[in-house]
Scaffold this motif. Structure first.
Motif, mmCIF file in Angstrom:
data_model
loop_
_atom_site.group_PDB
_atom_site.id
_atom_site.type_symbol
_atom_site.label_atom_id
_atom_site.label_comp_id
_atom_site.label_asym_id
_atom_site.label_seq_id
_atom_site.Cartn_x
_atom_site.Cartn_y
_atom_site.Cartn_z
ATOM 1 N N ARG A 1 -3.475 11.681 1.046
ATOM 2 C CA ARG A 1 -2.717 11.821 2.284
ATOM 3 C C ARG A 1 -2.722 13.282 2.706
ATOM 4 O O ARG A 1 -2.503 14.164 1.894
ATOM 5 N N CYS B 1 -7.782 8.169 4.508
ATOM 6 C CA CYS B 1 -8.096 7.018 3.660
ATOM 7 C C CYS B 1 -9.460 7.129 2.996
ATOM 8 O O CYS B 1 -9.678 6.523 1.960
ATOM 9 N N ILE C 1 0.840 -1.205 0.000
ATOM 10 C CA ILE C 1 0.000 0.000 0.000
ATOM 11 C C ILE C 1 0.872 1.251 0.000
ATOM 12 O O ILE C 1 0.601 2.209 -0.725
ATOM 13 N N TYR D 1 1.079 4.126 -2.934
ATOM 14 C CA TYR D 1 1.006 5.573 -2.699
ATOM 15 C C TYR D 1 2.141 6.307 -3.410
ATOM 16 O O TYR D 1 1.930 7.341 -4.045
ATOM 17 N N TYR E 1 -3.706 6.812 -1.768
ATOM 18 C CA TYR E 1 -3.900 5.467 -1.248
ATOM 19 C C TYR E 1 -4.875 4.719 -2.150
ATOM 20 O O TYR E 1 -5.712 5.329 -2.824
ATOM 21 N N CYS F 1 -4.465 1.707 5.479
ATOM 22 C CA CYS F 1 -3.883 2.995 5.085
ATOM 23 C C CYS F 1 -3.218 3.681 6.263
ATOM 24 O O CYS F 1 -2.158 4.287 6.122
#
Length: 79
Positions: free
Chosen positions: A75, A70, A18, A22, A28, A57
């Motif tokens: 972010r 998330c 994950i 990113y 995400y 996340c």
């Protein structure tokens, strides 16, 4: 019967995948992004290992030193 080597996804590997997603995509993953083409496990595999996309996340954000948002797939930095 399966003849190919099957990848075993641990929680740690999922979190790392994950975080890598990113870096590649600038966000995400959403539930529909959980495919082998994106170098991620299936969504159900992530859910069985971690419990929720939000938690996955959050853990990936902890690896990167940021708090993820998330729900929107992006972010946000604190402060």
């Amino acid at each position: 019967m399966s003849f190919g080597k099957k990848r075993v996804w641990t929680a740690e590997k999922i979190v790392a995948a994950i975080a890598a997603f990113y870096v590649r995509h600038g966000r995400y993953p959403h539930s529909e992004d959980f495919t082998a083409a994106n170098h991620l496990p299936g969504y159900q595999t992530m859910y069985r290992n971690i419990g929720s996309l939000t938690e996955a996340c959050r853990r990936a954000g902890d690896c990167c030193g940021d708090e993820p948002d998330c729900d929107s797939g992006s972010r946000q930095k604190n402060g």
